[in-house]
Design a protein around this motif. Structure first.
Motif, mmCIF file in Angstrom:
data_model
loop_
_atom_site.group_PDB
_atom_site.id
_atom_site.type_symbol
_atom_site.label_atom_id
_atom_site.label_comp_id
_atom_site.label_asym_id
_atom_site.label_seq_id
_atom_site.Cartn_x
_atom_site.Cartn_y
_atom_site.Cartn_z
ATOM 1 N N LEU A 141 -26.043 14.889 30.675
ATOM 2 C CA LEU A 141 -25.767 15.637 31.930
ATOM 3 C C LEU A 141 -27.276 16.147 32.867
ATOM 4 O O LEU A 141 -27.276 15.989 33.921
ATOM 5 C CB LEU A 141 -25.131 17.249 31.650
ATOM 6 N N ILE A 180 -15.931 19.257 32.551
ATOM 7 C CA ILE A 180 -17.344 19.503 32.790
ATOM 8 C C ILE A 180 -17.423 20.407 34.121
ATOM 9 O O ILE A 180 -17.987 19.720 35.216
ATOM 10 C CB ILE A 180 -18.002 18.123 32.926
ATOM 11 N N SER A 197 -22.445 25.027 33.209
ATOM 12 C CA SER A 197 -22.161 23.701 32.203
ATOM 13 C C SER A 197 -21.287 23.988 31.561
ATOM 14 O O SER A 197 -21.480 24.666 30.332
ATOM 15 C CB SER A 197 -23.439 23.206 31.875
ATOM 16 N N VAL A 198 -20.061 23.134 31.389
ATOM 17 C CA VAL A 198 -19.054 23.317 30.177
ATOM 18 C C VAL A 198 -18.973 24.526 29.652
ATOM 19 O O VAL A 198 -18.745 24.866 28.552
ATOM 20 C CB VAL A 198 -19.435 22.260 29.207
#
Length: 401
Positions: free
Chosen positions: A66, A133, A156-157
């Motif tokens: 990422l 995501i 993030s996630v």
């Protein structure tokens, strides 16, 4: 921690509940560039959310993927990180599963416990709150992070553990025993759980079976550990880095194949000869090339072999297999998220196995650094020198804004 310190921490939690908190975080502002340590503000939790003081976190290869991405689902500035353990600082309304002061592991995979899939024994993919995501929290398209200029910093996630404090949905937290060493427990947020679970829950490896694993990073080695726990007798590791072979022996790998030493012979042919027709279970744990998935599929046994894909491939990657070949081979090819584990049920089981000295976690931690040195963790992983680097926050004070 003495009683006086515990009372001080409790008073700090009470004074900060419902208020923004100022803390440090490692922010990814541009793809592939070093993370920047900045002060940020973390908003209080909304209903169904908890705010967590992170004790330590670890760097996963998925974070690196990422970090490098320039196109969707890339978004900046962002706080990465999803393998962690922490203490609940405060809870939002309608949270009754955990309380302030509980030790928890945040997990990227939601589990509502109510939908058809969460109540099923066959699936670990929540249908009410699918895993994505996402740059936001789980059930609100908003962020809990701001920099000191007031600008949004993205999630993030659903975890964002490269911050001293983070806000996570209650569906993404697992309450755990605080007696477990945090620099071991955090590994079960993602990588080790994914590998062990893939052998245990997804493949259901039987005693006496043969396993081949492509890629001996943390996930691949964790697959080997899971296969060992399940009683596999032949576990073949495939990797181009010969240093991984010595590490692999500690988690049950019995044989090794280096593709660079196979000459003109295909890796799948070498493995098929070693296993008298193919492995019972084949795991792809790299994510760098679709060809490795095809190799893994080619070396699992006809009629009953199962290939499990765990590698985190780029969104645009496509797999091509001959349909007639698939029909006649009788093999199974399946993807696997979080090892097929249900987080709230299975993570505590794995932690107990570690405490019982059945599950080996110690060998996975190769380095430990402070938050201010987080970029060293990236360097070590990129150079192939690290399995898991634990990043310690060392934050025992709450700073309300």
């Amino acid at each position: 921690m003495n009683v006086k310190h515990c009372l001080a921490m409790e008073n700090e939690r009470s004074s900060s509940a419902g208020k923004p908190i100022r803390c440090k975080a490692a922010i990814c502002r541009k793809p592939g560039e070093p993370l920047v340590i900045e002060e940020i503000t973390v908003a209080p939790p909304n209903p169904h959310e908890v705010r967590i003081r992170i004790i330590c976190t670890s760097l996963c290869q998925s974070d690196v993927t990422l970090w490098k991405l320039k196109d969707f689902p890339a978004i900046f500035p962002r706080i990465l990180g999803h393998e962690a353990i922490g203490v609940v600082e405060s809870v939002g309304d309608d949270v009754d599963e955990v309380n302030e002061g509980d030790t928890v592991i945040p997990v990227f995979l939601p589990e509502c416990g109510e939908c058809k899939d969460c109540t099923s024994k066959k699936s670990n993919l929540c249908s009410k709150y699918p895993m994505t995501i996402s740059p936001w929290t789980l059930r609100y398209e908003t962020s809990r992070f701001r920099d000191l200029k007031g600008e949004v910093i993205y999630h993030s996630v659903f975890v964002s553990s490269f911050s001293e404090y983070t806000v996570v949905d209650v569906n993404n937290v697992v309450k755990v025993d605080p007696a477990i060493p945090p620099n071991r427990a955090c590994l079960l947020s993602c990588g080790v759980s994914t590998g062990v679970g893939a052998a245990w829950r997804t493949a259901n490896v039987e005693a006496g079976s043969t396993v081949v694993i492509f890629g001996l990073g943390t996930i691949g080695l964790a697959v080997a550990e899971g296969a060992r726990l399940c009683g596999a007798t032949k576990i073949i590791g495939v990797d181009v880095n010969p240093k991984k072979f010595e590490v692999g022996k500690k988690v049950g790998i019995t044989d090794f194949v280096n593709p660079k030493e196979c000459g003109s012979t295909a890796v799948s042919q070498v493995i098929n000869e070693m296993t008298d027709g193919g492995a019972d279970y084949s795991f792809e744990c790299v994510g760098s090339a679709v060809s490795l998935v095809q190799d893994a599929y080619a070396c699992c046994r006809k009629g009953c072999g199962k290939t499990i894909v765990l590698g985190f491939h780029k969104p645009e990657s496509q797999l091509s297999l001959g349909l007639l070949e698939m029909l006649l081979s009788g093999k199974t090819l399946t993807g696997c998220v979080f090892g097929g584990l249900k987080p709230k049920r299975d993570v505590p089981i794995l932690l107990q196995k570690y405490m019982n000295k059945e599950l080996r976690l110690d060998d996975f931690v190769t380095h430990e650094v402070k938050l201010e040195d987080i970029n060293q963790a990236f360097d070590l992983l990129l150079e192939g020198k690290s399995l898991r680097c634990v990043i310690w926050m060392e934050n025992d004070k709450v700073t309300p804004v």
